[in-house]
Scaffold this motif. Structure first.
Motif, short mmCIF file in Angstrom:
data_model
loop_
_atom_site.label_atom_id
_atom_site.label_comp_id
_atom_site.label_asym_id
_atom_site.label_seq_id
_atom_site.Cartn_x
_atom_site.Cartn_y
_atom_site.Cartn_z
N ARG A 17 0.81 -1.22 0.00
CA ARG A 17 0.00 0.00 0.00
C ARG A 17 0.84 1.27 0.00
NH1 ARG A 17 -3.36 -3.08 3.62
NH2 ARG A 17 -2.41 -2.09 5.45
N ARG A 18 2.11 1.16 0.42
CA ARG A 18 2.90 2.39 0.55
C ARG A 18 4.03 2.53 -0.48
NH1 ARG A 18 5.43 -0.76 4.77
NH2 ARG A 18 7.70 -0.80 4.54
N ALA A 19 4.35 1.44 -1.22
CA ALA A 19 5.50 1.50 -2.12
C ALA A 19 5.16 0.91 -3.48
CB ALA A 19 6.69 0.75 -1.52
N GLY A 20 5.90 1.34 -4.49
CA GLY A 20 5.68 0.82 -5.83
C GLY A 20 6.14 -0.61 -5.99
N ALA A 21 7.18 -1.00 -5.24
CA ALA A 21 7.70 -2.36 -5.30
C ALA A 21 8.10 -2.79 -3.89
CB ALA A 21 8.91 -2.45 -6.23
N VAL A 22 7.96 -4.07 -3.62
CA VAL A 22 8.33 -4.61 -2.32
C VAL A 22 9.37 -5.70 -2.54
CG1 VAL A 22 7.53 -5.75 -0.22
CG2 VAL A 22 6.02 -4.16 -1.43
N ASP A 59 15.19 -6.98 -23.77
CA ASP A 59 14.63 -5.83 -23.06
C ASP A 59 14.10 -6.30 -21.71
OD1 ASP A 59 13.37 -3.60 -22.13
OD2 ASP A 59 11.93 -3.41 -23.77
N PRO A 60 14.78 -5.97 -20.63
CA PRO A 60 14.33 -6.43 -19.30
C PRO A 60 12.89 -6.05 -18.98
CG PRO A 60 16.53 -5.50 -19.15
CD PRO A 60 16.04 -5.21 -20.54
N ALA A 61 12.41 -4.97 -19.57
CA ALA A 61 11.04 -4.52 -19.28
C ALA A 61 10.00 -5.53 -19.75
CB ALA A 61 10.78 -3.16 -19.92
N LEU A 62 10.38 -6.42 -20.70
CA LEU A 62 9.44 -7.44 -21.15
C LEU A 62 8.99 -8.35 -20.01
CD1 LEU A 62 11.16 -8.49 -24.51
CD2 LEU A 62 9.03 -7.18 -24.26
N VAL A 63 9.91 -8.60 -19.09
CA VAL A 63 9.62 -9.50 -17.97
C VAL A 63 8.61 -8.86 -17.01
CG1 VAL A 63 10.65 -10.83 -16.08
CG2 VAL A 63 11.93 -10.46 -18.18
N LEU A 64 8.50 -7.56 -17.05
CA LEU A 64 7.65 -6.85 -16.10
C LEU A 64 6.20 -6.76 -16.55
CD1 LEU A 64 9.98 -3.86 -15.16
CD2 LEU A 64 10.04 -6.22 -14.35
N GLU A 65 5.92 -7.18 -17.77
CA GLU A 65 4.57 -7.04 -18.30
C GLU A 65 3.65 -8.10 -17.73
OE1 GLU A 65 4.77 -7.05 -22.53
OE2 GLU A 65 5.95 -5.20 -22.65
N GLY A 66 2.55 -7.67 -17.13
CA GLY A 66 1.58 -8.57 -16.52
C GLY A 66 0.78 -7.85 -15.47
N PRO A 67 -0.33 -8.43 -15.03
CA PRO A 67 -1.17 -7.80 -14.02
C PRO A 67 -0.40 -7.54 -12.72
CG PRO A 67 -2.33 -9.64 -15.06
CD PRO A 67 -0.91 -9.72 -15.53
N SER A 68 -0.77 -6.46 -12.07
CA SER A 68 -0.12 -6.09 -10.80
C SER A 68 -0.96 -6.53 -9.61
CB SER A 68 0.07 -4.56 -10.75
OG SER A 68 0.89 -4.13 -11.80
N VAL A 89 8.46 1.77 -11.87
CA VAL A 89 7.76 2.40 -10.75
C VAL A 89 7.76 3.91 -10.92
CG1 VAL A 89 7.86 2.83 -8.26
CG2 VAL A 89 8.17 0.50 -9.14
N ASP A 90 8.90 4.47 -11.34
CA ASP A 90 8.97 5.92 -11.56
C ASP A 90 7.99 6.36 -12.63
OD1 ASP A 90 10.88 6.39 -9.67
OD2 ASP A 90 12.58 6.36 -11.05
N ASP A 91 7.91 5.60 -13.72
CA ASP A 91 7.07 5.99 -14.86
C ASP A 91 5.58 5.90 -14.54
OD1 ASP A 91 9.38 6.42 -16.28
OD2 ASP A 91 9.31 4.49 -17.35
N ALA A 92 5.19 4.88 -13.75
CA ALA A 92 3.76 4.64 -13.52
C ALA A 92 3.19 5.42 -12.35
CB ALA A 92 3.52 3.15 -13.30
N GLU A 94 2.55 4.37 -9.46
CA GLU A 94 1.53 3.54 -8.82
C GLU A 94 2.16 2.73 -7.70
OE1 GLU A 94 -0.28 1.02 -11.67
OE2 GLU A 94 -0.95 2.64 -12.98
N ARG A 95 1.39 2.49 -6.66
CA ARG A 95 1.86 1.65 -5.56
C ARG A 95 1.46 0.20 -5.80
NH1 ARG A 95 0.19 6.45 -2.96
NH2 ARG A 95 1.90 7.49 -1.85
N GLY A 96 2.22 -0.70 -5.19
CA GLY A 96 1.87 -2.11 -5.24
C GLY A 96 2.00 -2.75 -6.61
N ARG A 97 2.96 -2.32 -7.41
CA ARG A 97 3.10 -2.85 -8.76
C ARG A 97 3.88 -4.15 -8.80
NH1 ARG A 97 4.68 0.14 -13.85
NH2 ARG A 97 3.62 -1.72 -14.61
N PHE A 98 4.95 -4.27 -7.99
CA PHE A 98 5.83 -5.43 -8.09
C PHE A 98 6.17 -5.98 -6.71
CE2 PHE A 98 6.88 -2.65 -11.72
CZ PHE A 98 6.60 -3.52 -12.76
#
Length: 410
Positions: A17-22, A59-68, A89-92, A94-98
């Protein structure tokens, strides 16, 4: 298999709830992946998916694609993912992404780009007695730290049950095995650490030397054994090499030192600065010296060392959601406290750990706690508690609590 509720469940929810990634860290087989997987909407297992290497190369970002939240299990196998997550996390915004789980502490680029403000960190450990169901939890640590007196009749955890708990450990994956199978599984774990896992923390190391050092640590568990003594016991390693091997074992969360506490004393006595040495689970120390629950019955001194390590382990698990850190203290006059839980507001509580629950043992421990507390400068009186292996939980007339570990819970 039924999921075992963990103290970390609530911590993970709050972190999302407080961070983009845990970042969930801890020793292998402590339950990180299962706990994180229950919160994840999608998962990629980096240690078993053969397509990952090609995706990361392109492209490492490919691995990040999927529901959060998206779980990246054993992320440290592909360190470039750290920065990819950081940028996502910077671009989105949003909290709780990863959720990232790892059995090796981050190094290199991950340290240089720490993820401050983007990552929340959560340390998981093996199960406490409350989590494994061996403690009834009638004495809340949180309530105890606020000054509430404990009140519980004798717990159902008998002496032989306690020794078995020490020998079997708090490994979620070994639940359901019989005692013999559990002991063998812990031996396999120790072998894997020495032969495989420790190399994941950096350069290749001599597995025989790693194991001998682990055995030396196991013999001295819950003590302030020095690097010099460990080098002498192991015989083939210099002090610098011992430090480097200890760092490698710490980075894969197999060992977790208990640091010395800092405080201002009223007297001219000084506080010792050596940490106490602990494994991620006391059962690992017992396995390394070739023992089991039956052997512990014949060596009550060593059983006491392992019980202290178990108490410290459980205090770490139960106090972490409260913002607590666990230290130890010993001054130059010999006064000591086996465990000190210090909270963020500066308040602290002292714990002496006694395997037995005899009146004489409790009296001695309570007097030692009181003498130490009287020598510490501070505005607030600390909560003082003797943790015993069995018996009832109550507050003594002198204000010192007595708590059986079979009754201790969150």
């Amino acid at each position: 298999m039924r999921y075992i509720e963990r103290v970390a469940d609530g911590e993970l929810d709050r972190a999302l709830r407080r961070a983009g990634a845990v970042l969930v860290e801890g020793p292998r087989a402590c339950g990180k992946s299962v706990t994180a997987g229950r919160r994840a909407a999608s998962t990629v297992r980096l240690d078993s998916d053969p397509s990952i290497a090609a995706q990361v190369a392109v492209d490492p970002a490919l691995v990040l694609e999927g529901p959060s939240p998206r779980l990246l299990d054993e992320w440290q196998l592909y360190p470039t993912l750290w920065n990819a997550v950081r940028h996502a996390v910077d671009d989105a915004h949003e909290r709780g992404r990863f959720i990232l789980t790892g059995s090796t502490a981050p190094t290199g680029d991950a340290i240089r780009h720490s993820g401050a403000g983007r990552f929340a960190r959560l340390r998981m450990r093996t199960m406490s007695l409350w989590e494994s169901g061996h403690s009834d939890g009638r004495v809340s640590l949180e309530a105890l730290l606020t000054g509430e007196p404990p009140r519980a009749s004798e717990s159902g955890l008998g002496f032989d049950d306690l020794l078995r708990c020490i020998a079997n450990g708090g490994w979620p994956g070994f639940v359901g095995l019989d005692e013999h199978e559990t002991v063998e599984s812990i031996q396999d774990y120790a072998d894997t650490v020495a032969n495989v896992d420790v190399d994941s923390a950096g350069k290749v190391r001599d597995s025989a030397r790693v194991r001998r050092l682990m055995v030396a640590l196991a013999r001295n568990v819950a003590t302030e054994v020095t690097v010099s003594t460990l080098a002498r016991d192991e015989a083939s390693l210099s002090r610098d090499a011992v430090r480097e091997y200890l760092d490698a074992l710490s980075r894969i969360f197999v060992i977790e030192d208990q640091p010395a506490w800092s405080a201002h004393l009223r007297s001219s006595a000084t506080l010792r600065q050596e940490p106490k040495r602990h494994f991620c689970d006391p059962s690992l120390a017992l396995s390394l010296v070739g023992g089991d629950a039956t052997a512990l019955r014949g060596d009550l001194r060593y059983a006491g060392q392992l019980f202290e390590s178990l108490a410290v382990h459980d205090l770490r698990v139960l106090s972490q959601p409260l913002g607590g850190a666990v230290f130890h203290a010993r001054d130059s006059t010999g006064r000591e406290v086996d465990a000190i839980v210090q909270l963020r507001d500066g308040s602290w509580a002292g714990f002496e750990v006694k395997l037995g629950a005899s009146a004489e043992a409790v009296d001695t421990a309570a007097a030692s706690l009181a003498a130490f507390a009287d020598n510490v400068r501070g505005d607030r009186a600390p909560v003082l508690t003797v943790i015993t292996g069995m018996g009832a939980s109550y507050r003594r007339a002198d204000g010192v609590n007595v708590v059986a570990i079979g009754s201790l819970g969150p």
